[in-house]
Design a protein around this motif. Structure first.
Motif, short mmCIF file in Angstrom:
data_model
loop_
_atom_site.label_atom_id
_atom_site.label_comp_id
_atom_site.label_asym_id
_atom_site.label_seq_id
_atom_site.Cartn_x
_atom_site.Cartn_y
_atom_site.Cartn_z
N PRO A 242 -11.23 -31.61 -17.93
CA PRO A 242 -11.16 -29.96 -17.61
C PRO A 242 -12.21 -29.31 -17.51
O PRO A 242 -12.53 -28.32 -16.89
CB PRO A 242 -9.98 -29.75 -18.26
N ALA A 243 -13.07 -29.65 -18.35
CA ALA A 243 -14.77 -28.97 -18.25
C ALA A 243 -15.51 -29.25 -17.60
O ALA A 243 -16.75 -28.85 -17.25
CB ALA A 243 -15.74 -29.12 -19.54
N GLU A 245 -15.77 -28.81 -13.94
CA GLU A 245 -16.43 -28.09 -12.97
C GLU A 245 -17.23 -26.82 -12.83
O GLU A 245 -18.42 -27.12 -12.82
CB GLU A 245 -15.28 -27.79 -12.26
N PRO A 246 -17.13 -26.00 -14.21
CA PRO A 246 -17.98 -24.82 -14.47
C PRO A 246 -19.22 -25.55 -14.95
O PRO A 246 -20.40 -24.98 -14.68
CB PRO A 246 -16.81 -23.94 -15.84
N PHE A 247 -18.93 -26.25 -16.26
CA PHE A 247 -20.71 -26.35 -16.77
C PHE A 247 -21.77 -27.08 -16.29
O PHE A 247 -23.11 -26.66 -15.61
CB PHE A 247 -20.64 -26.23 -18.14
N TRP A 250 -22.11 -24.99 -12.27
CA TRP A 250 -22.24 -24.04 -11.93
C TRP A 250 -22.86 -23.48 -13.01
O TRP A 250 -24.11 -21.96 -13.38
CB TRP A 250 -21.66 -23.36 -11.64
N VAL A 254 -21.69 -18.20 -14.87
CA VAL A 254 -20.21 -18.11 -13.60
C VAL A 254 -19.21 -17.34 -14.22
O VAL A 254 -18.52 -16.97 -13.83
CB VAL A 254 -19.92 -18.84 -12.28
N GLU A 258 -15.21 -13.70 -15.26
CA GLU A 258 -13.92 -13.76 -16.13
C GLU A 258 -13.51 -13.39 -17.06
O GLU A 258 -13.70 -12.28 -17.91
CB GLU A 258 -13.75 -15.79 -16.91
N MET A 486 -18.16 -29.44 -25.91
CA MET A 486 -16.94 -28.68 -26.46
C MET A 486 -16.53 -29.99 -27.30
O MET A 486 -15.03 -30.69 -26.87
CB MET A 486 -15.95 -28.11 -25.33
N ARG B 53 -9.33 -19.05 -9.84
CA ARG B 53 -11.07 -19.18 -10.24
C ARG B 53 -11.47 -20.39 -11.06
O ARG B 53 -11.01 -21.27 -11.60
CB ARG B 53 -10.73 -18.12 -11.14
N LEU B 54 -13.21 -20.08 -11.03
CA LEU B 54 -14.21 -21.26 -11.33
C LEU B 54 -13.48 -21.86 -12.95
O LEU B 54 -13.49 -22.67 -13.28
CB LEU B 54 -15.60 -20.93 -11.37
N PHE B 55 -13.09 -20.61 -13.89
CA PHE B 55 -13.12 -20.88 -15.22
C PHE B 55 -11.76 -21.39 -15.29
O PHE B 55 -11.02 -21.27 -16.19
CB PHE B 55 -13.97 -20.08 -15.61
N ALA B 85 -11.25 -22.55 -19.27
CA ALA B 85 -12.35 -23.14 -19.65
C ALA B 85 -13.30 -22.02 -20.38
O ALA B 85 -13.11 -21.28 -20.10
CB ALA B 85 -13.53 -23.85 -19.18
#
Ligand code: SF4
Lengths: 577, 89
Positions: A242-243, A245-247, A250, A254, A258, A486, B53-55, B85
């Motif tokens: 699940p991790a 994508e974000p890190f 981007w 980003v 949030e 993580m 959203r991205l997270f 995340a």
């Protein structure tokens, strides 16, 4: 007894300008990074010493698994008694020096003493056979990037560097220690930022350390096949998980949107939890710039599979800075009312050049603005202040000494610090368990000591959540793994087991984390800390944020209960850093 | 009724509530229904363009949704889970 692996350590005496290589003690085998630093400081450093005097130690300790082929595991901890908090401090960084030291078999570098002449500058050169202190007066006062550019001309292309800028040389309490990244330019972009450890390095007259590992291969685990299989399995798990994508795609920047929606994107010295400028600070604007200007995502150290670090270019397509992180966008951007990520990129570069913690410096500028001395949002003014820090003006020194120092000077009431250290972005009013970490961690207000993002958490769960996060982070910061991997305790003990060829129980790894916290608390008690230091500043008790009008209202006895060990449970072993 | 499982980091707007049962025919309608009860929740899940959203990663009965799949149909006792995340440094 020395370690049968042949591991070594380096002791440096800056009073005599000598360095000796010794066997690394067998009993420290499982200690690295933050845990090793805490043990050495507790055993060898007078906790009551002047942090900028000859009796303080500067400890440079790579993680236990640094230099191995475990993914994203090459980080280094810099430790010492902090001139900012007066307590024990560890700040860790990526880049390549941790990997390189460990490939050479050096588990730690311990620096003590101080040259008689404070105007002299020295360097420590480390390679496979030697560690030597050499004069470096010609580099006095250099900014980090210029310094590394000059060093690159005379050192081998395989060398990495640890350095300080003018802030460290001036012994300012907000000074950072820079590590060069793995790019061929070796940018001094990865900083052990928090707690003013750059000032400790400066107080020892040490301008830089070079580490040349040549073409040394990765460290060999005891169970080679099993360790390799674990590396493969965990890499796949991370990249497919699940991790993914974000890190890697981007970076942390980003996270602004949030965090803003959670009321933990503090605005104008934390009088608000959200910023009207979130969309011009959002890291997605940085990502959008990559196509036209170049730059992009990369790994800051060899062997990192996460690659969360951005490289930011200016409008002409030239390198400007790396990495422009969520914390920096918050502290140098939103808390200062600065709206443009481009301005924050300039400020970030200046901080990296001068050798300053972006969190502490951003918080200090925000306090200065809030005190009425400068308008919020004055980006040019903020850049001017950073240049003043490098020039050593009176104002520059006050801000370079951190938020508490400028707050005292301006007699300002709103100074968001714990144990003298500025709060990071993550706000303890909605995130109360994180607030317990800020109060009870020996490090002061530091999200890397144990962040819990659980707004609305029942009060009876907070202290245990904080303690568990503190244990996990203490272990991870000792292992060499970057927290953006993580990773959890079960996974760390799996890697340790195969690396050392000794199975490790859940109890043992949890006890290791707890022991690190115990060592750090013991150091602070010797340095004079007690429960009266475990408090949030009044401004966070009085200034409400968010629709629920959150203030810091966690009772002292709930905070203090984080010092009593809770029983191990599955949640502890599954919690990710 | 579909149930929306709230991840720990998004429980600020829901005042700590972990599970909310709602009426709605799509994921978006369900999230909107949570937002109607707990304002501020919806913006944690969807961005201004209506994309996830991205997270946030959304799952319906364990199946991961694409970012543009907010209008996926749900019914009965479908289980909408959100994985948030962590953003750090
Ligand atoms: S995850 Fe990011 S910060 Fe950590 S080592 Fe990799 S690039 Fe550096």
């Amino acid at each position: 007894m020395s370690d049968p692996t042949g591991d070594r350590m380096i002791r440096v005496d800056m009073t005599q300008q000598t360095a000796t290589i010794e066997p690394f003690p067998e009993e420290w085998k499982f200690l690295g990074g933050r845990g090793l630093s805490a043990r050495i400081l507790l055993d060898e450093c007078d906790a009551a010493c002047d942090p900028l005097g000859p009796d303080n130690l500067l400890v440079m300790a790579p993680g236990v698994l640094s230099g191995t082929s475990a993914p994203t595991s090459g980080r280094i901890s810099i430790g010492g008694k902090s001139p900012l908090t007066g307590g024990i401090k560890e700040a860790n960084a990526g880049g390549n020096p941790g990997q390189d030291l460990m490939r050479l078999g050096y588990r730690v570098v311990v620096v003590t003493g101080q040259p008689a002449d404070p105007d002299r500058r020295y360097a420590l050169d480390i390679d496979a056979d030697s560690a030597t202190v050499v004069p470096a007066d010609e580099h006095k006062g250099k900014w980090n990037y210029g310094l590394i550019e000059d060093l690159a001309k005379s050192y081998s292309e395989t060398a990495s560097f640890i350095s300080i800028g003018p802030a460290g040389e001036m012994r300012l309490a907000g000074a950072s220690v820079a590590c060069t990244d793995q790019e061929k330019e070796r940018n001094p972009a990865r900083h052990a930022g928090r707690g003013g450890l750059g000032a400790v390095m400066g107080s020892k007259g040490l301008k830089y350390v070079s580490v040349d590992a040549g073409k040394r291969p990765a460290r060999k685990p005891a169970n080679k096949k099993e360790f390799g299989a674990l590396c493969k399995k965990y890499t796949k798990y991370y990249l497919d998980g699940p991790a993914k994508e974000p890190f890697p795609k981007w970076g942390t920047s980003v996270g602004c949107v949030e965090a803003d929606a959670l009321y933990t994107f503090p605005y104008k010295n934390r009088v608000e939890g959200r910023s009207p400028d979130v969309h011009t600070l959002d890291g997605m604007r940085i990502v959008e710039s990559f196509d036209e200007r170049g730059g992009g995502m990369h790994n800051c150290m060899t062997g990192c599979i996460v690659k969360c670090s951005n490289i930011v270019h200016d409008k002409d397509g030239n390198y400007k800075t790396s990495a422009l992180e969520f914390e920096t966008l918050t502290l140098l951007g939103s808390t200062c009312g600065i709206a443009s990520w481009e301005d924050v990129a300039d400020l970030d570069r200046l901080c990296d050049e001068i050798g300053l913690d972006t969190i502490e410096t951003g918080a200090a500028i925000a306090v200065y603005m809030d005190s009425g001395a400068m308008e919020f949002g004055d980006a040019d003014g903020a850049k001017r202040i950073l240049r003043e820090i490098a020039e050593g003006t009176e104002l520059g020194r006050s801000i370079g000494n951190g938020a508490a120092a400028i707050g005292r000077k301006r007699k300002h009431h709103r100074v968001p610090v714990v144990k003298g250290q500025a709060l990071p972005a993550w706000d303890p009013r909605p995130l109360k368990a994180s607030g317990i970490t800020y109060c009870t961690s020996a490090m002061g207000a530091d999200h890397t000591a144990g962040l819990i993002v659980e707004p609305g958490q029942p009060q009876e769960e907070m202290a245990e959540a904080s303690q568990q996060a503190q244990i996990v982070n203490a272990v991870v910061d000792s292992s060499g793994f970057c927290s953006f991997m993580m990773i959890n305790l079960d996974e760390v003990r799996g890697f340790y087991g195969e690396y050392f060829g000794e199975a490790m129980t859940r109890e043992r790894i949890a006890d290791m984390g707890w022991q690190i916290l115990q060592d750090e608390w013991a150091f602070n008690r010797r340095a004079g800390f007690d429960a009266s230091d475990d408090v949030m500043p009044d401004c966070l008790k009085q200034d409400p944020i968010g629709p629920a009008k959150w203030v810091w209202d966690v009772p002292d006895d709930v905070v203090a209960s984080a010092y009593e060990r809770f029983e191990n449970n599955d949640a502890l072993f599954e919690l990710r850093s | 009724m579909p149930e929306v499982h709230i991840p720990p980091r998004y429980r600020g707007p829901t005042n700590g509530e972990r599970l909310v049962e709602v009426t709605g025919g799509t994921v978006r309608e369900c999230i909107d229904a949570v937002d109607a009860r707990y304002p501020g929740f919806g913006e944690l899940v969807f961005d201004a363009d209506g994309k996830i959203r991205l997270f946030a990663t959304l799952f319906v009965n364990g199946d991961e949704l694409d970012r543009g799949a907010g209008d996926t149909k749900v019914a009965g006792n479908d289980r909408i889970e959100i994985l948030a995340a962590v953003a750090g440094g």
